[in-house]
Design a protein around this motif. Structure first.
Motif, PDB file in Angstrom:
ATOM      1  N   SER A   1       0.838  -1.195   0.000  1.00 32.16           N
ATOM      2  CA  SER A   1       0.000   0.000   0.000  1.00 32.16           C
ATOM      3  C   SER A   1       0.873   1.244   0.000  1.00 32.16           C
ATOM      4  O   SER A   1       2.032   1.224   0.422  1.00 32.16           O
ATOM      5  N   ALA A   2       0.295   2.341  -0.483  1.00 32.26           N
ATOM      6  CA  ALA A   2       1.028   3.604  -0.507  1.00 32.26           C
ATOM      7  C   ALA A   2       1.410   4.034   0.906  1.00 32.26           C
ATOM      8  O   ALA A   2       2.484   4.597   1.133  1.00 32.26           O
ATOM      9  N   ALA A   3       0.528   3.755   1.870  1.00 32.50           N
ATOM     10  CA  ALA A   3       0.798   4.138   3.260  1.00 32.50           C
ATOM     11  C   ALA A   3       2.023   3.402   3.795  1.00 32.50           C
ATOM     12  O   ALA A   3       2.856   3.988   4.496  1.00 32.50           O
ATOM     13  N   LEU A   4       2.159   2.122   3.456  1.00 31.54           N
ATOM     14  CA  LEU A   4       3.304   1.361   3.946  1.00 31.54           C
ATOM     15  C   LEU A   4       4.579   1.765   3.209  1.00 31.54           C
ATOM     16  O   LEU A   4       5.658   1.860   3.816  1.00 31.54           O
ATOM     17  N   LYS A   5       4.475   2.017   1.908  1.00 28.60           N
ATOM     18  CA  LYS A   5       5.652   2.435   1.148  1.00 28.60           C
ATOM     19  C   LYS A   5       6.250   3.722   1.723  1.00 28.60           C
ATOM     20  O   LYS A   5       7.478   3.885   1.726  1.00 28.60           O
ATOM     21  N   ARG A   6       5.386   4.616   2.183  1.00 32.13           N
ATOM     22  CA  ARG A   6       5.883   5.899   2.709  1.00 32.13           C
ATOM     23  C   ARG A   6       6.741   5.703   3.951  1.00 32.13           C
ATOM     24  O   ARG A   6       7.521   6.583   4.305  1.00 32.13           O
ATOM     25  N   ARG A   7       6.604   4.585   4.599  1.00 38.61           N
ATOM     26  CA  ARG A   7       7.344   4.348   5.838  1.00 38.61           C
ATOM     27  C   ARG A   7       8.666   3.610   5.610  1.00 38.61           C
ATOM     28  O   ARG A   7       9.354   3.271   6.561  1.00 38.61           O
ATOM     29  N   PHE A   8       8.991   3.368   4.336  1.00 43.34           N
ATOM     30  CA  PHE A   8      10.256   2.718   3.976  1.00 43.34           C
ATOM     31  C   PHE A   8      11.059   3.615   3.039  1.00 43.34           C
ATOM     32  O   PHE A   8      10.495   4.347   2.227  1.00 43.34           O
ATOM     33  N   ASN A   9      12.368   3.522   3.140  1.00 47.33           N
ATOM     34  CA  ASN A   9      13.262   4.000   2.090  1.00 47.33           C
ATOM     35  C   ASN A   9      13.627   2.799   1.226  1.00 47.33           C
ATOM     36  O   ASN A   9      14.042   1.750   1.745  1.00 47.33           O
ATOM     37  N   PHE A  10      13.489   2.935  -0.090  1.00 49.88           N
ATOM     38  CA  PHE A  10      13.727   1.837  -1.018  1.00 49.88           C
ATOM     39  C   PHE A  10      15.150   1.911  -1.573  1.00 49.88           C
ATOM     40  O   PHE A  10      15.598   2.972  -2.017  1.00 49.88           O
ATOM     41  N   GLU A  11      15.838   0.778  -1.565  1.00 52.80           N
ATOM     42  CA  GLU A  11      17.163   0.662  -2.162  1.00 52.80           C
ATOM     43  C   GLU A  11      17.174  -0.563  -3.076  1.00 52.80           C
ATOM     44  O   GLU A  11      16.750  -1.642  -2.681  1.00 52.80           O
ATOM     45  N   THR A  12      17.647  -0.378  -4.310  1.00 51.25           N
ATOM     46  CA  THR A  12      17.708  -1.467  -5.279  1.00 51.25           C
ATOM     47  C   THR A  12      19.079  -2.126  -5.250  1.00 51.25           C
ATOM     48  O   THR A  12      20.100  -1.443  -5.324  1.00 51.25           O
ATOM     49  N   VAL A  13      19.089  -3.449  -5.136  1.00 49.96           N
ATOM     50  CA  VAL A  13      20.325  -4.229  -5.178  1.00 49.96           C
ATOM     51  C   VAL A  13      20.435  -4.811  -6.585  1.00 49.96           C
ATOM     52  O   VAL A  13      19.610  -5.626  -6.997  1.00 49.96           O
TER      53      VAL A  13
END
Length: 365
Positions: free
Chosen positions: A218-230
């Protein structure tokens, strides 16, 4: 029969101890020498944690993750904030290994792990109950059985959530309050029903890009993470060195004293890289042709050569051991591998490529 005549059986070793046990000496050394400021609740400073992961030959610290060091910097900075860390990428790019290493460096413990899947439930993430005590005492602290999330919050440790997008959305969203407010409610308990996170708590989640859309966050959960691509390893020699090191270690654990031939591994890694990118003739398999799969095949090649022939591996062994990695349950992938062996392998020069080509008939079907 006396006790003297009873032979002592050695206790079986763990196949894969957690990172904090495998590298206990290095972690202790770094902690003893660490005079840099540490974030609250951390076992090491950011600098020491970075050194643990990327290595430092001058200090006797081995390199454990092959990738962009700036990724490690950003990941550690994220965990020192109030945001969770989300590691995304193709399968086999060592996302799980990286999350394990980070958790070991930050908390000294990488075992608070949730394995996501279609059947994962909230009680496997947060808490459940000892039903015998629940029936006799009701919902008490003694009857409460903490799961990794509750334990991590209560003890101030990093929690790892593997394959988060494999979980149902309602299970994923159980992380909203712990990530945003740093609190977890246990409504069944009377009185002290709120668990507030201690310093050092945070969450590292992983997700495969091939699973995107299975259970999109969900958009709400995504906002609580910083995304890093490996990303996959770009350099051939770097990948070859990694496959050689990991396969050698795996073979030693399996009782194989002979290290894998570098020439054979060069062929193996080149085949994987060719299939990973694909071409107009052979095509790209749907199976994941990752570095981790290459290590697995190299391990199998060494096992086959030692235990079935009592010798070292040859390039032809790759064909027999690779079918299950490249084909899985897709018949067309097997056809792609066969086309590669018939059309591209003969164009490569050297006896090992000739051995690979001559073994093409070992493919099943």
């Amino acid at each position: 029969m006396t006790t003297d005549s009873v032979s002592t059986v050695a206790e079986p070793k763990l196949q894969r101890p957690p990172a904090e046990r495998r590298y206990a000496v290095e972690l202790a050394k770094l902690a003893a020498e660490d005079d840099s400021p540490r974030p609250p609740g951390w076992a090491l400073s950011l600098q020491a944690a970075r050194t643990f992961i990327v290595g430092d030959d001058s200090r006797g610290i081995a390199r454990k993750f092959v990738g962009d060091p700036s990724l490690i910097d950003r990941a550690l900075v994220t965990l020192a904030t109030n945001r969770g860390l989300m590691l995304v990428g193709e399968p086999g790019t060592a996302k799980s290994l990286l999350s394990e290493l980070i958790a070991a460096a930050v908390s000294g413990d990488s075992t608070l792990t949730i394995q996501g899947g279609a059947s994962t439930t909230e009680d496997q993430i947060a808490y459940s109950w000892n039903y015998s005590l629940l029936v006799s005492e009701g919902p008490t602290q003694r009857a409460l059985v903490p799961a990794p999330l509750l334990q991590g919050m209560a003890e101030g440790r990093v929690v790892r959530f593997e394959e988060i997008t494999r979980c149902p959305l309602e299970v994923q969203d159980s992380l909203l309050s712990p990530l945003s407010d740093r609190v977890l409610a246990i409504p069944e308990l009377e009185g002290d029903s709120m668990v507030f996170a201690r310093e050092g708590f945070n969450i590292i989640a992983t997700a495969n890009t091939r699973d995107r859309g299975v259970n999109e966050m969900s958009a709400a959960l995504k906002r609580r993470f910083n995304f890093e691509t490996v990303f996959p390893i770009a350099d051939f020699k770097t990948e070859l060195d990694l496959v050689e090191a990991e396969a050698s270690a795996a073979l030693a654990r399996s009782g194989v004293p002979a290290p894998p031939s570098r020439d054979v591994l060069e062929v193996l890694v080149r085949v994987f890289r060719d299939l990973r990118t694909g071409d107009a003739n052979s095509g790209r398999p749907q199976a994941v042709m990752s570095t981790a799969e290459a290590v697995s095949v190299a391990h199998a090649v060494g096992i086959k050569a030692w235990y079935l022939r009592g010798g070292t591996a040859v390039a032809g062994d790759i064909v027999d051991c690779m079918a299950g990695a490249a084909a899985k349950d897709n018949a067309e992938d097997l056809a792609r591998l066969r086309r590669y062996l018939e059309q591209k392998a003969p164009k490569r020069k050297g006896p090992h490529w000739e051995s690979l080509y001559q073994a093409r008939n070992l493919l099943p079907g």
